[in-house]
Design an enzyme around this catalytic site. Structure first.
Site, PDB file in Angstrom:
ATOM      1  N   ARG A 156     -17.950  -6.536  14.701  1.00  0.00           N
ATOM      2  CA  ARG A 156     -17.700  -6.495  16.269  1.00  0.00           C
ATOM      3  C   ARG A 156     -18.364  -5.037  16.760  1.00  0.00           C
ATOM      4  NH1 ARG A 156     -13.420  -4.423  17.776  1.00  0.00           N
ATOM      5  NH2 ARG A 156     -11.453  -4.252  16.846  1.00  0.00           N
ATOM      6  N   HIS A 159      -0.205   1.126  17.906  1.00  0.00           N
ATOM      7  CA  HIS A 159      -1.497   1.582  17.131  1.00  0.00           C
ATOM      8  C   HIS A 159      -2.480   0.671  17.449  1.00  0.00           C
ATOM      9  CE1 HIS A 159       0.948   1.298  13.357  1.00  0.00           C
ATOM     10  NE2 HIS A 159       1.943   0.235  13.235  1.00  0.00           N
ATOM     11  N   GLU A 215       0.666  -1.159  -0.343  1.00  0.00           N
ATOM     12  CA  GLU A 215       0.182  -0.056   0.168  1.00  0.00           C
ATOM     13  C   GLU A 215       1.015   1.245   0.111  1.00  0.00           C
ATOM     14  OE1 GLU A 215      -2.447  -0.054   3.195  1.00  0.00           O
ATOM     15  OE2 GLU A 215      -4.396  -1.421   2.302  1.00  0.00           O
ATOM     16  N   LYS A 222      -5.268   2.212  20.342  1.00  0.00           N
ATOM     17  CA  LYS A 222      -5.744   3.447  20.623  1.00  0.00           C
ATOM     18  C   LYS A 222      -6.183   3.336  22.059  1.00  0.00           C
ATOM     19  CE  LYS A 222      -8.671   1.832  17.267  1.00  0.00           C
ATOM     20  NZ  LYS A 222     -10.296   1.086  16.731  1.00  0.00           N
TER      21      LYS A 222
END
Ligand code: ADP
Length: 447
Positions: free
Chosen positions: A291, A235, A200, A237
């Site tokens: 979820r 990574h 990417e 939160k």
């Protein structure tokens, strides 16, 4: 409606799901490992069943133990919470095979979104913008160099079967690329048992913005706006807010509608979250979580909707009963994840809670299973509480958050409360001016 729901999880999220069930007149069954005998989710459930020893693989991840507990307790449905078995398509299928209802999406959607290349292709086909990159797995160095030339450096190499931010490699130029590719493959094989990788374009200063959706399986889909989760460390939160300080109403409605439309096309059912990186006014899909998410309460605070209740209603076959125009956004909400860890070294700090006092008052919500005398086990995730605050606007929310953090007493172990207090004093944060790398610069920790 279901009479009894088994909650295949622990800690604050197990309690959170119990609360929704109780308000709906549904009885609850808690499952627990031997390390969680005294946990609040066990104490407050209508029934509880021990499903194994402390190691998660022998208890909270044990499908036979959980299915047996559901059979013994005569439960109608199983809610998986987040983590553990929540995104395991095989588990969702087994739950249904055993004639219980899985309170979540269909197994095929869990499986689709668990394969990062297939997920990216599926959402792209459904109209969601994705990060420019390879169309699928990359075969060899020659192909990688060719694709990299087209999209431009830096390039991120990611594992098809990846997760948790692991195994990603950054190539700055054609010189780095061959080595990054081979390391990424080796790590992907070692971590995920699958060496396939894809490429990417690397975004330098993006924000992490995600859209919450609800879909009922009859083609009715709404989006509940966005959450800005750019404050991350490794990574993970750390603090989330809704709405994002970076979006205006037009941008919000536009990306929200794109997400809802895509979800409708895919035929998804239940709550779900589409995660994007956002840079220079453009959204780029990174993944869909099939979820309930840790940070769902901030969406609840600004919409007044109980997401767990909605998941239960949808699983029971009810239609949403409202449309996008009925969803109202009000004020601003922030969630602080409070971990049992040192606020500077981030070393885990399990132990026994001494004095405990949770903040309260208007607009303050604490989702936690903590109590004075409780021993936080060392076997599980270090998140022990979520402090969620709502205000009529961002400024009021910040003032209320500072006040709430100063009231919160958790004695006996180190917590990340001082880190959140430090954040509250940072000008960039107060101005809403941050990207996904900002927090790591602040705490002085590079990858
Ligand atoms: P995982 O499933 O391992 O969590 P994600 O694709 O969700 O992987 O990415 C995890 C994190 O890695 C993102 O939140 C972001 O911080 C970073 N990241 C992912 N893709 C890119 C990208 N193309 N450019 C810059 N950062 C990225």
């Amino acid at each position: 409606m279901f009479e009894k729901v088994l909650i295949a999880n622990r800690g604050e999220i197990a309690l959170r799901i119990q609360r929704a069930c109780r308000e709906m007149g549904i009885r609850t069954v808690a499952v627990h490992s031997t390390a969680d005998e005294t946990a609040m989710h066990v104490r407050l459930a209508d029934e509880s069943i021990c499903i194994g020893p402390p190691a998660a693989k022998d208890s909270y991840l044990s499908m036979p133990a959980i299915l047996t507990a559901a059979a013994i307790s005569n439960a109608d449905a199983i809610h998986p919470g987040y983590g553990f078995l929540s995104e395991n398509a095989d588990f969702a299928a087994k739950v249904e095979e055993h004639d219980f209802t899985f309170i979540g999406p269909k197994p095929e959607h869990i499986e689709l979104m668990g394969d990062k290349i297939a997920a990216k292709q599926a959402v792209k086909d459904a109209g969601i913008p994705v990060v420019p990159g390879s169309d699928g797995g990359v075969a060899d160095v020659a192909e990688a160099l060719k694709i990299a030339n087209e999209i431009g450096y830096p390039i991120l190499i990611k594992a098809t079967a990846g997760g948790g931010g692991r195994g990603m490699k950054l190539a700055h130029s054609a010189d780095d690329l061959p080595e990054c590719l081979s390391t990424a493959r080796k790590e992907a094989e070692a971590y995920f048992g699958n060496p396939e990788v894809y490429m990417e374009k690397y975004l330098g200063k993006p924000r992490h913005i995600e859209i919450q959706i609800l879909a009922d399986g009859f083609g009715n889909v709404v989006h509940l706006g966005e959450r800005d989760c750019s404050l991350q460390r490794r990574h993970q939160k750390v603090l989330e807010e809704a709405p994002s300080p970076a979006l205006n109403d037009d941008a919000r409605q536009k990306i929200g509608n794109i997400a809802a439309e895509a979800v409708r096309k895919i035929g998804y059912r239940s709550a779900g979250t589409i995660e994007f990186l956002y840079e220079n006014g453009e959204f780029y899909f990174i993944e869909m979580n099939t979820r309930l998410q840790v940070e769902h309460p901030i969406t609840e605070m600004i919409t007044g909707l109980d997401l767990v209740r909605e998941m239960i209603r949808i699983a029971n076959g009810a239609p949403l009963g409202y449309e996008q125009k009925d969803v109202r956004f009000s004020g601003h909400a922030i969630e602080c994840r409070i971990n049992a860890e040192h606020p500077e070294t981030f070393m885990p700090s399990p132990g026994t809670i001494g004095d405990y006092h949770a903040p309260g008052g208007l607009g303050v919500r604490v989702d936690s299973g903590l109590y004075s005398g409780y021993t936080v086990p060392s076997h599980y995730d270090s998140m022990i509480a979520k402090l969620i605050v709502h205000g009529t606007n961002r400024n009021e929310c910040l003032m209320r958050l500072r006040r709430s953090l100063s009231e919160y007493v958790i004695d006996g172990l180190d917590t990340s409360i001082p880190l959140h207090q430090k954040l509250m004093g940072e000008v960039d944060f107060v101005n809403g001016d941050y990207d996904i790398h900002w927090l790591e610069k602040l705490v002085g920790l590079k990858e």
